[in-house]
Every structure is written in C-alpha cells, then in structure tokens.
Design an enzyme around this catalytic site. Structure first.
Site, PDB file in Angstrom:
ATOM      1  N   LYS A  42       0.843  -1.194   0.000  1.00 19.29           N
ATOM      2  CA  LYS A  42       0.000   0.000   0.000  1.00 19.29           C
ATOM      3  C   LYS A  42       0.878   1.245   0.000  1.00 19.29           C
ATOM      4  CE  LYS A  42      -1.923   2.771   2.846  1.00 19.29           C
ATOM      5  NZ  LYS A  42      -1.797   4.006   2.057  1.00 19.29           N
ATOM      6  N   GLU A  51       9.659   1.046  10.698  1.00 23.97           N
ATOM      7  CA  GLU A  51      10.734   2.016  10.465  1.00 23.97           C
ATOM      8  C   GLU A  51      10.086   3.383  10.646  1.00 23.97           C
ATOM      9  OE1 GLU A  51      12.788   4.617   9.223  1.00 23.97           O
ATOM     10  OE2 GLU A  51      12.967   3.811   7.189  1.00 23.97           O
ATOM     11  N   CYS A 106      13.623  10.307   7.143  1.00 25.12           N
ATOM     12  CA  CYS A 106      13.567   9.887   8.543  1.00 25.12           C
ATOM     13  C   CYS A 106      14.927  10.012   9.222  1.00 25.12           C
ATOM     14  CB  CYS A 106      12.988   8.485   8.668  1.00 25.12           C
ATOM     15  SG  CYS A 106      13.631   7.377   7.443  1.00 25.12           S
ATOM     16  N   GLU A 126      10.045  15.486  15.854  1.00 23.52           N
ATOM     17  CA  GLU A 126      10.406  15.338  14.444  1.00 23.52           C
ATOM     18  C   GLU A 126       9.599  16.327  13.621  1.00 23.52           C
ATOM     19  OE1 GLU A 126       9.240  11.752  12.217  1.00 23.52           O
ATOM     20  OE2 GLU A 126      11.270  11.747  11.410  1.00 23.52           O
TER      21      GLU A 126
HETATM   22  P1  ADP Z   1       2.487  11.042   7.355  1.00 22.41           P
HETATM   23  O1  ADP Z   1       1.680  11.464   8.548  1.00 22.41           O
HETATM   24  O2  ADP Z   1       3.790  11.713   7.233  1.00 22.41           O
HETATM   25  O3  ADP Z   1       1.703  11.031   6.078  1.00 22.41           O
HETATM   26  P2  ADP Z   1       1.940   8.350   8.029  1.00 22.41           P
HETATM   27  O4  ADP Z   1       2.655   7.566   9.060  1.00 22.41           O
HETATM   28  O5  ADP Z   1       0.598   8.875   8.365  1.00 22.41           O
HETATM   29  O6  ADP Z   1       2.890   9.525   7.614  1.00 22.41           O
HETATM   30  O7  ADP Z   1       1.791   7.525   6.678  1.00 22.41           O
HETATM   31  C1  ADP Z   1       2.659   6.501   6.255  1.00 22.41           C
HETATM   32  C2  ADP Z   1       1.845   5.396   5.619  1.00 22.41           C
HETATM   33  O8  ADP Z   1       0.985   4.842   6.609  1.00 22.41           O
HETATM   34  C3  ADP Z   1       0.937   5.834   4.473  1.00 22.41           C
HETATM   35  O9  ADP Z   1       0.905   4.808   3.496  1.00 22.41           O
HETATM   36  C4  ADP Z   1      -0.402   5.971   5.151  1.00 22.41           C
HETATM   37  O10 ADP Z   1      -1.482   5.803   4.257  1.00 22.41           O
HETATM   38  C5  ADP Z   1      -0.348   4.832   6.137  1.00 22.41           C
HETATM   39  N1  ADP Z   1      -1.259   4.969   7.284  1.00 22.41           N
HETATM   40  C6  ADP Z   1      -1.720   6.111   7.856  1.00 22.41           C
HETATM   41  N2  ADP Z   1      -2.552   5.830   8.882  1.00 22.41           N
HETATM   42  C7  ADP Z   1      -2.634   4.482   8.960  1.00 22.41           C
HETATM   43  C8  ADP Z   1      -3.340   3.569   9.825  1.00 22.41           C
HETATM   44  N3  ADP Z   1      -4.114   3.995  10.801  1.00 22.41           N
HETATM   45  N4  ADP Z   1      -3.155   2.240   9.613  1.00 22.41           N
HETATM   46  C9  ADP Z   1      -2.356   1.793   8.632  1.00 22.41           C
HETATM   47  N5  ADP Z   1      -1.683   2.598   7.798  1.00 22.41           N
HETATM   48  C10 ADP Z   1      -1.810   3.930   7.938  1.00 22.41           C
END
Ligand code: ADP
Ligand code: MG
Length: 500
Positions: free
Chosen positions: A196, A271, A305, A402
């Site tokens: 994804k 990560e 990161c 961060e």
């Molecule tokens: P940012 O906030 O910088 O966009 P995220 O950690 O939210 O970073 O996003 C990293 C990845 O995790 C993306 O692919 C996002 O769609 C996914 N993601 C965000 N929220 C969730 C969740 N609750 N469960 C699983 N994946 C998620």
C-alpha cells in the site's frame, strides 16, 4: 525561485501516457476497479494542481488481495519455484526498472515534488541496485546443522522459510524506494506481498506493478492496493490472514499498526521517525562538516527519517560552520522537481508545509534565532525556504519533535568533555541515525560506540547502502532493512531433529 512557464511541458511522452491511463488496483495479476468504486486525487505539490485520480481501495479490496497473495503463497507456482528462478525474476524486475529509469524518475518528481536528478540518481538507482542485491540472496538463504546436547543420538538442522503473506505500508518521502526496500527482500525470500503506497504518492507503485507483470511474476505474488491509511492501511495491519506487516512512516501510526497486529499476532517491522543528531568537534574538517551537515538536513527537503535535524557544534568552530551552512542553504535552487536545475522542491502537501511553518513559529516564540529562511516561497505549491535556527535548546519543541521538513536546530557545546555532548545527542526518544565530524580517530570510534542510533556516520551523514542494515533504536522502530538482515526478517527459522 525557478519557474519555467509550464513545467509539465518537460514531461516525457511515456509519463504522460501513464498519467492518462485509467488507474486500477493490481490484485492476483489483474487490474481491477475498487469494490466501492471510490477514487482519491493525486496532486503535483509544486503547483498544487491535480495530476490524476487513483482507486481509493479499502478493506474489501485488501481482502481480495490477501486471498490472492495467500493462494499464491500456499498453492501457486511461486511456492514451488526453485530459489534460482525466484532470484532471476527479481533480477529481471531490476532490469525493467533500469530500462524505464528516466520515466520512473520523472513520475516520482511529478508526484512527490523532489528534484528529478535526485529521483533518478538516488530513488530509482538505489531501487535497481537493491533489487539486484536481494536477487542474489535468493539462492543463498541457508539453514544450519546443529550438534545437540541431548544424550540420545540426533541429527538436527534448521531451515529458513519465507514468513508468508506480507503487508507493506510505505510513506510518501521516497515512494518507489521505500516500496522496493520492502518488496525486494520479501520477494527474494519467497514471500508474497500486498503493497500500500501513501495516498499522496501512489503513482510509482502502480508503475512498479506494471513492471512486475512484465517481468513475469506469477499472479498474486505482488499486489498493490492504493488507498488511505485509515481504511486500506488499517485493514492490512489488522488482517487475520497476513503473516507479517512491514511499515515505514510516523511513530504515531507505527503504534496503531502494532495495536492492530495483536489480533493474529502477525510479525511487525517498523521504520519510524527520527531526530538525528550531527556533532561537529573542534578539530573537524570545516568544509566537510558544512557540506555534510547541510545535506543531512536539506536533502529531500528534510523529509527524510534520518534527517540530521539537531546540530551540535563546538564553540571553536561554531561561527565558521554556521556561516557555511547558511551560505549553502541560501544557495539551493528552489523550483519544480521536473526542472533539472532544481535542488529543492516543495514539501509534499499544504498540510505538511503548514505543520513545518508552525514549528518554525514555535521555535521563534521560544527564543530561537532564524539565521536563514523561515518563510514560504512563491504563491503556488507547497514551498518553504530551507531554514536554520540558532539559540535553540533541549527544552524546545523544534529540538525534541520530528519536524520532517528543512529546519535545522543548531546548538553550541563548549568543553572538550565528550560525555556531555554524547548525552545531549542521546537525549531523544528516537534513535535512527547520528553523525559526527572529527579528525581524531579515537574520538570518532568512542563516540560512534556510545551514540544510541541504528546508523552512525563518521565525517558523513546519510550512510545508506543496499548491503548495510538500516533501522532504529528506541522509538525509531523494530527490525532492520537492507543487507542479509532484511532477508532474515522475511523468514521463519524451522528446527528439525531426527532421532538416529
Ligand atoms: P504522514 O503522517 O507523514 O503522512 P503516516 O505515518 O501517516 O505519515 O503515513 C505513512 C503510511 O501509513 C501511508 O501509506 C499511510 O497511508 C499509512 N497509514 C496512515 N494511517 C494508517 C493507519 N491507521 N493504519 C495503517 N496505515 C496507515
Ligand atoms: Mg499521518
């Protein structure tokens, strides 16, 4: 700011053609519309305009993808493929990335906003190299024969078997490369994958799926579900038929993934964030330290990161080092990622730009001094000037949290007692990377040993290589990517004992 009349005029025909093609999910070797029929919009962050739409897949599509990946893993031709054949497929995928490298680089620059030269020279080049490196491991994943302490006579050995169906959730900062960091070792180890990509940057993952298809992987081995984190991502993390979830992203979402994984106790690799220190000792090569500390924070607009966001400089060299970094920061050409002259593109979204700008404001209010930058750039897109804050201290949010943007916090240290600067460097909930600049070999090794981080650079900052394990101490994550460590973490060890 650099502004060609219409940067989209620079797009290659193959990129235009890809953007124009209707986007579907890649499930079980086929292109399918999402069950719910919903889409999400993809934006050019440099212009703030829409590029195209992609499916907003959700739990139903994840179910289909998991079923396809499960079938491929348990019963498909993939499960019977000998390891050399598996390695050849992964190698063929690398060849296809190479043959389409310029196209992929432009696509990445368009979708993420990063300079096309970085996309080609780092994101795409590294992805190709990593696929080849991991392809080579495919037929070298070994067990051991183990002499037992049991008084009876035994012959015992271990097998390393692929962990199974793997869900991989990746972020938007290096869309293709973060995907390949996870996909390459998983496929080389014999797993099947549901990928994804981030909702902000789904395009290169869909192009990758086309190349996977062209390479001839059996159906169901590699699947892509585009969609939002809270829906598609959450469904992957919670899915009872996924054996392992590997995630790169924020620490906050990392915690959610971990909680969601408790249902079937799937393996979890994380990560996560960082707040990496850079230490410049009084005897450092100034030019090297300036170049290193600048790229540590400004590379990829600080959306890295491992970004070196906390700078500790010895008072003896502080003025010179800061003067150099300010000079470098103000010399970076800001512009559209498709323009080959661009060194710094936009941040990924308006939300991200506002978040970073808010941090700068918090720093100002707390007494930080803005040495350069601090403002937005132009009227279109999500641009922010590379920013250097001085007079910062460990109590400020800009030093503790961060930011994930081009904001450096500088601090000065006085004494030559390395204990105190090491203590400050380690004063973080994160532990992803750290670097130090010195010409003294014993200081270098002593400090490297005492820094609590997964990767340490000496006279350099971003130490990342296909063969070198990469990952975090403390709240920066669980597990390692790259090197043999990555292969090992996509396998389970099985012990077999024979009573002779
Ligand atoms: P940012 O906030 O910088 O966009 P995220 O950690 O939210 O970073 O996003 C990293 C990845 O995790 C993306 O692919 C996002 O769609 C996914 N993601 C965000 N929220 C969730 C969740 N609750 N469960 C699983 N994946 C998620
Ligand atoms: Mg988020």
């Amino acid at each position: 700011m650099n502004a060609p009349a219409n940067p989209w005029n620079l797009l290659r025909d193959d990129v235009r053609a890809f953007v124009a093609r209707p986007k579907k999910l890649f499930i079980g070797g086929q292109w399918r519309d999402p069950v719910n029929g919903k889409t999400l919009e993809v934006f050019d962050p440099a212009l703030g305009t829409r590029i195209c739409t992609v499916p907003a897949g959700d739990a139903k599509d994840v179910d289909l993808a998991v079923a396809a990946a499960r079938e491929a893993f348990d019963n498909g031709p993939w499960s019977r493929l000998n390891p050399s054949e598996r390695g050849k497929l992964v190698w063929r995928l690398a060849d296809l990335l190479e043959a389409n490298a310029d196209e992929l680089a432009q696509l990445e620059a368009l979708d993420n906003g990063k300079p096309v030269t970085d996309a080609r020279g780092v994101d795409v080049a590294f992805s190709i190299e990593l696929l080849r490196y991991m392809a080579g491991w495919s037929n070298k994943i070994l067990g051991q024969t183990i002499p037992l302490s049991n008084p009876a006579e035994f012959h015992a050995y271990t097998l390393r078997e692929p962990v199974g169906v793997v869900g991989q959730i990746v972020p938007w900062n290096f869309p293709l490369m973060m995907a390949v960091w996870k996909v390459a070792p998983a496929l080389a180890a014999g797993c099947t994958v549901i990928l994804k990509p981030a909702e902000q940057t789904p395009l290169s993952a869909l192009r990758l799926a086309e190349l996977v298809q062209e390479a001839g992987f059996p159906p169901g081995v590699f699947n892509v579900v585009t969609g939002f984190g809270e829906t598609a991502g959450a469904a992957i993390a919670a899915h009872p038929d996924i054996d392992k979830v590997a995630f790169t992203g924020s620490t906050e979402v990392g915690r959610l993934i971990l909680k969601a994984a408790t249902g079937n106790l799937k393996k979890v690799a994380l990560e996560l964030g960082g707040k990496s220190p850079v230490i410049v000792f009084g005897d450092a090569d100034i030019e090297q330290a300036v170049a290193g500390a600048s790229s540590a924070i400004f590379y990829n607009n600080g959306q890295t990161c491992t970004a070196g966001s906390r700078l500790y400089v010895h008072r003896k060299v502080y003025d010179k080092v800061m003067e150099g970094i300010v000079r470098e920061a103000s010399a970076l050409t800001i512009g559209h990622g498709l323009d080959p002259a661009t060194r710094i593109g936009p941040l990924i979204s308006a939300e991200q730009r506002d978040r970073v700008a808010d941090y700068i404001e918090q720093g100002r209010k707390a007494g930080a001094q803005v040495l350069t930058g601090g403002g937005s750039v132009g009227s279109a897109g999500y641009f922010l000037q590379p920013t250097v804050l001085a007079n910062t201290n460990a109590g400020m949010s800009v030093v503790r949290e961060e930011i994930f943007g081009p904001v450096l916090c500088a601090m000065v240290f006085d004494d030559d007692d390395i204990d105190s600067v090491v203590r400050q460097a380690n004063d973080s909930v994160y532990g992803l990377a750290a670097s130090l600049y010195t010409r003294d070999v014993s200081v270098a090794h002593r400090v490297a040993k005492r820094l609590k981080a997964g990767t340490i650079g000496i006279n350099t900052h971003h130490v990342v290589d296909v063969a070198l394990p990469f990952g975090g101490f403390k709240q920066s994550g669980w597990g390692r990517e790259m090197g043999y460590e990555a292969i090992a973490q996509y396998t389970e060890v099985k012990s077999i004992g024979i009573a002779l």
